[in-house]
Design an enzyme around this catalytic site. Structure first.
Site, PDB file in Angstrom:
ATOM      1  N   ALA A   1      28.983   0.266   7.833  1.00 21.51           N
ATOM      2  CA  ALA A   1      28.649  -1.152   7.696  1.00 21.51           C
ATOM      3  C   ALA A   1      29.646  -1.941   6.862  1.00 21.51           C
ATOM      4  O   ALA A   1      29.957  -3.094   7.168  1.00 21.51           O
ATOM      5  CB  ALA A   1      27.245  -1.278   7.081  1.00 21.51           C
TER       6      ALA A   1
ATOM      7  N   ASN B   1      28.719   8.527  11.218  1.00 20.82           N
ATOM      8  CA  ASN B   1      29.874   9.348  11.567  1.00 20.82           C
ATOM      9  C   ASN B   1      29.750  10.778  11.046  1.00 20.82           C
ATOM     10  O   ASN B   1      30.744  11.491  10.943  1.00 20.82           O
ATOM     11  CB  ASN B   1      31.172   8.708  11.071  1.00 20.82           C
ATOM     12  N   ARG B   2      28.532  11.182  10.718  1.00 21.71           N
ATOM     13  CA  ARG B   2      28.190  12.583  10.454  1.00 21.71           C
ATOM     14  C   ARG B   2      27.011  13.012  11.330  1.00 21.71           C
ATOM     15  O   ARG B   2      26.465  14.082  11.143  1.00 21.71           O
ATOM     16  CB  ARG B   2      27.801  12.783   8.977  1.00 21.71           C
TER      17      ARG B   2
ATOM     18  N   TYR C   1      39.368   2.350   5.260  1.00 17.06           N
ATOM     19  CA  TYR C   1      40.702   1.780   5.285  1.00 17.06           C
ATOM     20  C   TYR C   1      41.690   2.864   4.922  1.00 17.06           C
ATOM     21  O   TYR C   1      41.291   3.927   4.446  1.00 17.06           O
ATOM     22  CB  TYR C   1      40.810   0.581   4.311  1.00 17.06           C
TER      23      TYR C   1
ATOM     24  N   TYR D   1      40.070  15.014   4.933  1.00 16.95           N
ATOM     25  CA  TYR D   1      39.135  16.027   4.458  1.00 16.95           C
ATOM     26  C   TYR D   1      38.291  16.477   5.635  1.00 16.95           C
ATOM     27  O   TYR D   1      38.225  15.810   6.668  1.00 16.95           O
ATOM     28  CB  TYR D   1      38.238  15.458   3.356  1.00 16.95           C
TER      29      TYR D   1
ATOM     30  N   GLU E   1      42.168   4.227  10.983  1.00 11.52           N
ATOM     31  CA  GLU E   1      41.785   3.623   9.706  1.00 11.52           C
ATOM     32  C   GLU E   1      42.726   2.452   9.442  1.00 11.52           C
ATOM     33  O   GLU E   1      43.904   2.633   9.169  1.00 11.52           O
ATOM     34  CB  GLU E   1      41.880   4.641   8.576  1.00 11.52           C
TER      35      GLU E   1
END
Length: 417
Positions: free
Chosen positions: A180, A250-251, A305, A355, A378
């Site tokens: 968001a 996004n998990r 970002y 990561y 990103e």
């Protein structure tokens, strides 16, 4: 800052005291590992930017309750650092005020962040005006009942036989705004729609051989909440256990779901949900990807970002079969941006550059929906303000990013037409 019952504003959440944004140098592998471990073990620290590259800077937002312990860690580990926003509350007003300004022009404004209703109105007006180029459909509803719009754009000359069009035209699928607080990502998706439709004559090469499916705002509930109540809200807005709200979309995808880099704690920023595809927002993207299976050749998820072009895998540092083709497309985009503006994008797999984070949309698109080129982009941030690029930077960011998207799409078209 998405804690407790999710109903506090940024201003009330940080009093007494204030959140501070730190820039921390990672000058050795040991320092990289220290910050990585910290990210995995302390939920209250909000890591805005953190990668695995020695020599890079991390950006960490620290609440008042953690500042003494965090400062002690920095000193003990001899981590060079500086406070780049000593009082985070003080930087909010400009962005929130700008977001409330009314949309007066029928053209896409590049000096403000559109609200959800403004996005929907704009794309619907565009579809009426350019009905030969684009259509708008609803692919699902958010938890709070907001329609999730999808825009399909194709050249009129590609229509011909409907059956032939549906079966043979390669698809570029772009989504934005699952997180968001990442306002620049939906802004880029809206600019992409505007360019392809309003300036179609300049982009015939992007339209003749490709169909574009663009979902500009995947998480409208969280997006609106980040405008109205808590600027750094990241997740969806469905209740998630006692006094917690939201799931990290996004998990939430069903590929190595709930493994590394995702939290089982409902209040955590990276909470993976009670089960995969627990969210109507992620189910909407899943259903579109599966509907387009076999036709979709390029999946691009826009985030902020950090100037990264990332590809699978996100759950392991191993590379998938076919990674070289994805890397080649991403490198084309990175070179195009660098040649145009001088901005340098880092290219690589998500785990090796940033990561490990399982349950991501790009892994799912590649592994389950059989999309051969799956990339997470990103976008640039707001300098010291990170997730808060001032409205004055929107035009610069979206135009620069479009250069890279354009180059990558043409590379895909060349290989899959």
């Amino acid at each position: 800052m998405s804690r407790a019952d999710g109903t506090t504003s940024v201003r009330s959440a940080i009093n007494p005291g204030s959140y501070k944004l730190y820039s921390v140098e990672q000058n050795s592998q040991q320092q990289v590992d220290v910050l990585r471990d910290l990210q995995q073990t302390v939920d209250d620290l909000d890591f805005w930017k953190l990668d695995r590259l020695v020599g890079s800077d991390a950006r960490i937002l620290v609440p008042p309750t953690q500042q003494q312990a965090f400062q002690l860690l920095l000193d003990t580990q001899q981590l060079r650092h500086r406070e780049i926003i000593p009082d985070f509350d003080s930087v909010q007003d400009e962005h929130l005020y700008s977001a409330k300004q009314s949309l007066r022009s029928k053209r896409l404004p590049l000096t403000k962040y559109l609200r959800y209703n403004e996005m929907v109105d704009y794309i619907n007006n565009l579809a009426r005006k350019y009905s030969d180029l684009m259509t708008v459909s609803e692919i699902g509803k958010s938890h709070e009942g907001r329609p999730i719009p999808s825009v399909t754009i194709r050249s009129p000359s590609s229509y011909g036989s409907r059956a032939a069009r549906n079966n043979s035209q390669p698809v570029v699928f772009v989504d934005a705004g699952i997180h968001a607080r990442e306002w620049a990502a939906p802004a880029e998706a809206m600019y992409l729609i505007s360019e392809l439709v309003e300036n179609a004559a300049q982009h015939k090469d992007l339209l003749e051989g490709l169909t574009w499916v663009i979902v500009p705002i995947v998480n409208p509930d969280g997006y609106e909440y980040s405008h109205e109540r808590e600027r750094l809200w990241r997740k969806t807005r469905r209740p998630a256990g006692r006094n917690c709200y939201g799931i990290d979309g996004n998990r939430n995808y069903d590929f190595h779901w709930a493994e590394v880099g995702a939290s089982a704690a409902p209040c955590a920023e990276t909470y993976h949900g009670e089960h995969s595809f627990s969210e109507p927002e992620t189910r909407a993207i899943r259903d579109e990807l599966l509907r387009l299976k076999g036709r979709c050749k390029f999946y691009l998820s826009l985030h902020t970002y950090g100037e990264y072009l990332l590809y699978p895998w996100g759950w392991t540092d191993a590379l998938p079969v076919g990674w070289e083709k994805i890397d080649a497309v991403a490198q084309v985009g990175a070179r195009a941006i660098h040649d145009a503006t001088g901005t340098t994008y880092t290219v690589g797999s998500s785990t090796n550059v940033l990561y490990a984070a399982a349950g991501g949309s790009d892994d799912y698109a590649f592994a389950v929906a059989d999309v051969p080129i799956a990339i997470t982009m990103e976008l640039p941030g707001g300098g010291s303000a990170g997730f808060n690029p001032p409205p004055s930077r929107i035009e610069e960011i979206v135009k620069e990013t479009f250069v890279g998207i354009r180059a990558m799409a043409l590379e895909v078209a060349k290989n899959y037409n």
